[in-house]
Motif scaffolding. Structure first.
Motif, PDB file in Angstrom:
ATOM      1  N   LYS A 129       0.744  -1.217   0.136  1.00 43.77           N
ATOM      2  CA  LYS A 129       0.021   0.082  -0.115  1.00 43.77           C
ATOM      3  C   LYS A 129       0.884   1.479   0.264  1.00 43.77           C
ATOM      4  O   LYS A 129       0.391   2.218  -0.111  1.00 43.77           O
ATOM      5  CB  LYS A 129      -0.780   0.276   1.202  1.00 43.77           C
ATOM      6  CG  LYS A 129      -2.089  -0.883   1.052  1.00 43.77           C
ATOM      7  CD  LYS A 129      -3.066  -0.857   2.348  1.00 43.77           C
ATOM      8  CE  LYS A 129      -4.058  -1.990   2.294  1.00 43.77           C
ATOM      9  NZ  LYS A 129      -4.819  -2.021   3.684  1.00 43.77           N
ATOM     10  N   ILE A 130       2.011   1.062  -0.068  1.00 43.74           N
ATOM     11  CA  ILE A 130       3.111   2.253  -0.022  1.00 43.74           C
ATOM     12  C   ILE A 130       2.822   3.222  -1.014  1.00 43.74           C
ATOM     13  O   ILE A 130       3.009   4.394  -0.904  1.00 43.74           O
ATOM     14  CB  ILE A 130       4.534   2.034   0.266  1.00 43.74           C
ATOM     15  CG1 ILE A 130       5.389   3.088   0.808  1.00 43.74           C
ATOM     16  CG2 ILE A 130       5.198   1.537  -1.087  1.00 43.74           C
ATOM     17  CD1 ILE A 130       6.605   2.858   1.133  1.00 43.74           C
ATOM     18  N   LYS A 131       2.415   2.689  -2.349  1.00 46.30           N
ATOM     19  CA  LYS A 131       2.228   3.443  -3.381  1.00 46.30           C
ATOM     20  C   LYS A 131       0.953   4.388  -3.226  1.00 46.30           C
ATOM     21  O   LYS A 131       0.911   5.274  -4.281  1.00 46.30           O
ATOM     22  CB  LYS A 131       1.791   2.629  -4.778  1.00 46.30           C
ATOM     23  CG  LYS A 131       3.264   1.915  -5.105  1.00 46.30           C
ATOM     24  CD  LYS A 131       3.114   1.037  -6.186  1.00 46.30           C
ATOM     25  CE  LYS A 131       4.427   0.037  -6.650  1.00 46.30           C
ATOM     26  NZ  LYS A 131       3.813  -0.703  -7.624  1.00 46.30           N
ATOM     27  N   GLN A 132       0.059   4.221  -2.284  1.00 46.07           N
ATOM     28  CA  GLN A 132      -1.063   4.905  -1.917  1.00 46.07           C
ATOM     29  C   GLN A 132      -0.711   6.083  -1.133  1.00 46.07           C
ATOM     30  O   GLN A 132      -1.521   7.102  -1.133  1.00 46.07           O
ATOM     31  CB  GLN A 132      -2.221   4.201  -1.357  1.00 46.07           C
ATOM     32  CG  GLN A 132      -2.578   3.080  -2.103  1.00 46.07           C
ATOM     33  CD  GLN A 132      -3.519   2.303  -1.046  1.00 46.07           C
ATOM     34  OE1 GLN A 132      -3.889   2.468   0.221  1.00 46.07           O
ATOM     35  NE2 GLN A 132      -4.323   1.154  -1.981  1.00 46.07           N
ATOM     36  N   VAL A 133       0.424   6.246  -0.788  1.00 47.70           N
ATOM     37  CA  VAL A 133       1.023   7.515   0.107  1.00 47.70           C
ATOM     38  C   VAL A 133       1.304   8.506  -0.693  1.00 47.70           C
ATOM     39  O   VAL A 133       2.361   8.289  -1.602  1.00 47.70           O
ATOM     40  CB  VAL A 133       1.992   6.961   1.248  1.00 47.70           C
ATOM     41  CG1 VAL A 133       2.390   7.969   2.327  1.00 47.70           C
ATOM     42  CG2 VAL A 133       1.434   5.657   2.289  1.00 47.70           C
ATOM     43  N   LYS A 134       0.955   9.741  -0.402  1.00 47.21           N
ATOM     44  CA  LYS A 134       1.676  10.860  -1.190  1.00 47.21           C
ATOM     45  C   LYS A 134       3.096  11.004  -0.908  1.00 47.21           C
ATOM     46  O   LYS A 134       3.606  10.792   0.459  1.00 47.21           O
ATOM     47  CB  LYS A 134       0.847  12.165  -0.833  1.00 47.21           C
ATOM     48  CG  LYS A 134      -0.731  12.199  -1.158  1.00 47.21           C
ATOM     49  CD  LYS A 134      -1.192  13.582  -0.685  1.00 47.21           C
ATOM     50  CE  LYS A 134      -2.728  13.443  -1.111  1.00 47.21           C
ATOM     51  NZ  LYS A 134      -3.242  14.854  -0.906  1.00 47.21           N
TER      52      LYS A 134
END
Length: 141
Positions: free
Chosen positions: A59-64
């Motif tokens: 889910k790290i890709k979802q973090v700005k």
């Protein structure tokens, strides 16, 4: 109740870390102390991550991206606390840090920054921060 306990622990450990960093910096320097602190914090967090076996990495890709750089603020936090403790002592440093934290969170809450729900600030909040500032002035005397 758990939230209050963790907040208390966090505050206590921030103070202990500041005092330890101040002492370390007297021997080896401010940025060296900050580096050691950051490194040992990373090691402990990484070990705990491995023990917990949390698989949320995808889910790290979802973090700005801007938020992913927030750990870099710790270098400024640590060096500022060390320098302040050297100049004004632990008690006054922590008191001013608390006022700064409350003031900034006051602005974040009232503006709704970082996706936080906007809060209407009331007179009681202004009075509370004012009383803390008065307390720091009294401490300084």
């Amino acid at each position: 109740m758990a939230g209050i306990l963790f907040a208390w622990l966090g505050g206590a450990f921030i103070t202990l870390q500041g005092v330890a960093n101040s002492r370390i910096s007297q021997d080896i320097g401010t940025w060296q102390a900050a580096t050691i602190t950051q490194f040992t914090g990373f090691v402990l967090a990484f070990v705990l991550l491995l023990l917990v076996r949390d698989s949320q990495w995808r889910k790290i890709k979802q973090v700005k991206p801007l938020y992913l750089t927030s750990g870099a603020l710790a270098a400024i936090i640590i060096s500022s606390n060390i320098t302040s403790i050297h100049h004004v002592g632990v008690t006054l440093t922590i008191a001013v840090v608390l006022i700064a934290q409350l003031s900034v969170t006051f602005i974040i809450d009232s503006k709704g920054w970082f996706g936080v729900a906007k809060q209407k600030m009331k007179l009681a909040q202004f009075i509370g921060i004012g009383m803390m500032i008065a307390g720091v002035i009294i401490l300084k005397l």
